[in-house]
Design a protein around this motif. Structure first.
Motif, mmCIF file in Angstrom:
data_model
loop_
_atom_site.group_PDB
_atom_site.id
_atom_site.type_symbol
_atom_site.label_atom_id
_atom_site.label_comp_id
_atom_site.label_asym_id
_atom_site.label_seq_id
_atom_site.Cartn_x
_atom_site.Cartn_y
_atom_site.Cartn_z
ATOM 1 N N ILE A 7 0.846 -1.095 -0.252
ATOM 2 C CA ILE A 7 0.051 -0.120 -0.057
ATOM 3 C C ILE A 7 0.923 1.253 0.010
ATOM 4 O O ILE A 7 0.674 2.115 -0.586
ATOM 5 C CB ILE A 7 -0.951 0.109 1.205
ATOM 6 N N LEU A 8 2.097 1.205 0.690
ATOM 7 C CA LEU A 8 2.797 2.500 0.928
ATOM 8 C C LEU A 8 3.592 2.792 -0.381
ATOM 9 O O LEU A 8 3.874 3.659 -0.609
ATOM 10 C CB LEU A 8 3.727 2.241 2.015
ATOM 11 N N GLU A 9 3.627 1.774 -1.223
ATOM 12 C CA GLU A 9 4.467 1.782 -2.542
ATOM 13 C C GLU A 9 3.459 2.180 -3.829
ATOM 14 O O GLU A 9 3.959 2.126 -4.838
ATOM 15 C CB GLU A 9 5.379 0.471 -2.884
ATOM 16 N N GLN A 10 2.405 2.432 -3.296
ATOM 17 C CA GLN A 10 1.418 2.705 -4.426
ATOM 18 C C GLN A 10 1.586 3.923 -5.520
ATOM 19 O O GLN A 10 2.206 4.953 -4.971
ATOM 20 C CB GLN A 10 0.152 2.968 -3.931
ATOM 21 N N THR A 11 1.433 3.828 -6.669
ATOM 22 C CA THR A 11 1.654 4.815 -7.660
ATOM 23 C C THR A 11 0.762 5.863 -7.666
ATOM 24 O O THR A 11 0.666 6.977 -8.328
ATOM 25 C CB THR A 11 2.111 4.332 -9.183
ATOM 26 N N TYR A 12 -0.444 5.808 -7.056
ATOM 27 C CA TYR A 12 -1.499 6.533 -6.891
ATOM 28 C C TYR A 12 -1.100 7.880 -6.591
ATOM 29 O O TYR A 12 -0.454 7.963 -5.372
ATOM 30 C CB TYR A 12 -2.745 5.888 -5.681
ATOM 31 N N PRO A 13 -1.423 9.031 -7.045
ATOM 32 C CA PRO A 13 -0.721 10.453 -6.697
ATOM 33 C C PRO A 13 -1.675 10.938 -5.645
ATOM 34 O O PRO A 13 -0.715 12.043 -5.195
ATOM 35 C CB PRO A 13 -0.956 11.054 -8.286
ATOM 36 N N GLY A 14 -2.713 10.675 -5.125
ATOM 37 C CA GLY A 14 -3.225 11.398 -4.149
ATOM 38 C C GLY A 14 -2.773 10.974 -2.697
ATOM 39 O O GLY A 14 -1.886 9.918 -2.635
ATOM 40 N N GLU A 15 -3.161 11.454 -1.717
ATOM 41 C CA GLU A 15 -2.982 11.306 -0.417
ATOM 42 C C GLU A 15 -3.829 10.057 -0.080
ATOM 43 O O GLU A 15 -4.895 9.641 -0.337
ATOM 44 C CB GLU A 15 -3.139 12.532 0.747
ATOM 45 N N LEU A 16 -3.043 9.102 0.737
ATOM 46 C CA LEU A 16 -3.588 8.051 1.463
ATOM 47 C C LEU A 16 -3.811 7.937 2.800
ATOM 48 O O LEU A 16 -2.864 8.697 3.596
ATOM 49 C CB LEU A 16 -2.729 6.717 1.182
ATOM 50 N N GLU A 17 -4.965 7.575 3.455
ATOM 51 C CA GLU A 17 -5.111 7.488 4.741
ATOM 52 C C GLU A 17 -5.560 5.951 5.100
ATOM 53 O O GLU A 17 -6.082 5.269 4.452
ATOM 54 C CB GLU A 17 -6.488 8.202 5.107
ATOM 55 N N ILE A 18 -4.619 5.507 5.717
ATOM 56 C CA ILE A 18 -4.384 3.993 5.824
ATOM 57 C C ILE A 18 -5.118 3.694 7.428
ATOM 58 O O ILE A 18 -4.404 4.234 8.552
ATOM 59 C CB ILE A 18 -3.170 3.260 5.518
ATOM 60 N N ILE A 19 -5.925 3.012 7.539
ATOM 61 C CA ILE A 19 -6.782 2.526 8.684
ATOM 62 C C ILE A 19 -6.691 1.095 8.988
ATOM 63 O O ILE A 19 -7.157 0.219 8.078
ATOM 64 C CB ILE A 19 -8.121 3.163 9.148
ATOM 65 N N THR A 39 6.670 6.064 12.157
ATOM 66 C CA THR A 39 7.317 6.688 10.963
ATOM 67 C C THR A 39 6.238 7.188 9.928
ATOM 68 O O THR A 39 6.720 7.910 9.070
ATOM 69 C CB THR A 39 8.246 5.612 10.358
ATOM 70 N N ARG A 40 5.202 6.709 9.895
ATOM 71 C CA ARG A 40 4.112 7.260 9.094
ATOM 72 C C ARG A 40 2.987 7.792 9.595
ATOM 73 O O ARG A 40 2.071 7.277 10.441
ATOM 74 C CB ARG A 40 3.622 6.187 8.178
ATOM 75 N N GLN A 41 2.611 9.206 9.415
ATOM 76 C CA GLN A 41 1.545 9.676 10.009
ATOM 77 C C GLN A 41 -0.048 9.380 9.399
ATOM 78 O O GLN A 41 -0.933 9.617 9.827
ATOM 79 C CB GLN A 41 1.596 11.484 9.925
ATOM 80 N N ASN A 42 0.067 8.924 8.052
ATOM 81 C CA ASN A 42 -1.103 8.348 7.485
ATOM 82 C C ASN A 42 -1.469 7.197 7.751
ATOM 83 O O ASN A 42 -2.330 6.499 7.218
ATOM 84 C CB ASN A 42 -0.858 8.601 5.746
ATOM 85 N N ILE A 43 -1.055 6.409 8.762
ATOM 86 C CA ILE A 43 -1.328 4.916 9.321
ATOM 87 C C ILE A 43 -1.983 5.197 10.632
ATOM 88 O O ILE A 43 -1.354 5.575 11.478
ATOM 89 C CB ILE A 43 -0.249 3.952 9.298
ATOM 90 N N GLU A 63 -14.608 5.861 10.707
ATOM 91 C CA GLU A 63 -13.243 6.607 10.885
ATOM 92 C C GLU A 63 -12.532 7.491 9.881
ATOM 93 O O GLU A 63 -11.854 8.302 10.067
ATOM 94 C CB GLU A 63 -12.207 5.661 11.727
ATOM 95 N N SER A 64 -12.838 7.021 8.731
ATOM 96 C CA SER A 64 -12.061 7.459 7.395
ATOM 97 C C SER A 64 -12.491 8.966 7.288
ATOM 98 O O SER A 64 -13.701 9.200 7.754
ATOM 99 C CB SER A 64 -12.225 6.882 6.309
ATOM 100 N N THR A 65 -11.788 9.767 6.545
ATOM 101 C CA THR A 65 -11.711 10.954 6.282
ATOM 102 C C THR A 65 -12.023 11.364 4.937
ATOM 103 O O THR A 65 -12.183 12.479 4.318
ATOM 104 C CB THR A 65 -10.873 12.054 7.012
ATOM 105 N N THR A 66 -12.017 10.278 4.172
ATOM 106 C CA THR A 66 -11.953 10.403 2.474
ATOM 107 C C THR A 66 -13.228 10.012 1.960
ATOM 108 O O THR A 66 -14.196 9.576 2.724
ATOM 109 C CB THR A 66 -10.775 9.226 2.131
ATOM 110 N N ASP A 67 -13.567 10.538 0.888
ATOM 111 C CA ASP A 67 -14.706 10.211 0.186
ATOM 112 C C ASP A 67 -14.741 8.898 -0.626
ATOM 113 O O ASP A 67 -15.792 8.232 -0.877
ATOM 114 C CB ASP A 67 -14.944 11.374 -1.108
#
Length: 168
Positions: A7-19, A39-43, A63-67
């Motif tokens: 997941i952390l190696e994804q090519t997706y250009p947007g921001e990721l929120e990992i729960i 080490t990762r603020q998005n997890i 809990e997610s903040t994404t659409d």
């Protein structure tokens, strides 16, 4: 680790929120996730007291903040362009139908044990009803009534009442 790394190696250009919703793991899952969280603020790690997959997914969705919500389970990992392909497919299909709930994808077995390899082969075989045109064997985008490793619009998941927590 293999799942999170993919997941952390994804090519997706947007921001990721990992729960990560943990249902009482007794292996080193908590230790591994806490190492990533340092080490990762998005997890984020959340507790799943009901200890079943549906309840964990529902907690993470709330809990997610994404659409848009994508999920993959710890026993799997994804290609580097998994999220990018899901997002692009969803964006392309969203304009073609008002019935689109989400898009699913292929996945890979992260455990690679004899049991998981046999399970994967059985699920993709005629034994489980998966013929050559079944979604697990599809090479093209096709309409299905269920899938795995999906991307959904959060609003649709909330409107439908989320996952049925009684279906373990």
């Amino acid at each position: 680790s293999k799942c999170l790394d993919s997941i952390l190696e994804q090519t997706y250009p947007g921001e990721l929120e990992i729960i990560v919703a943990d249902g009482g793991s007794t292996d080193k899952t908590i230790e591994i996730i806490n190492g990533y969280c340092k080490t990762r603020q998005n997890i984020r790690l959340i507790n799943n007291p009901k200890r079943n997959q549906a309840a964990g997914r529902n907690l993470a969705i709330k809990e997610s903040t994404t659409d848009l919500i994508a999920y993959i389970d710890a026993h799997s990992y994804a290609d580097k362009d998994w999220l990018e392909q899901l997002y692009n497919s969803y964006a392309e299909l969203e304009d073609t139908t008002d019935k689109l709930a989400g898009v699913g994808s292929v996945y890979f077995d992260a455990l690679q044990t004899g049991f998981t390899k046999a399970s994967d082969a059985a699920l993709k075989s005629a034994l489980s009803g998966a013929g050559g045109s079944h979604f697990l064997n599809a090479n093209d985008i096709i309409e299905v009534d269920n899938a795995y490793a999906c991307l959904y619009k959060k609003e649709v998941l909330l409107e439908t009442g989320l996952y049925n927590e009684y279906l373990i």
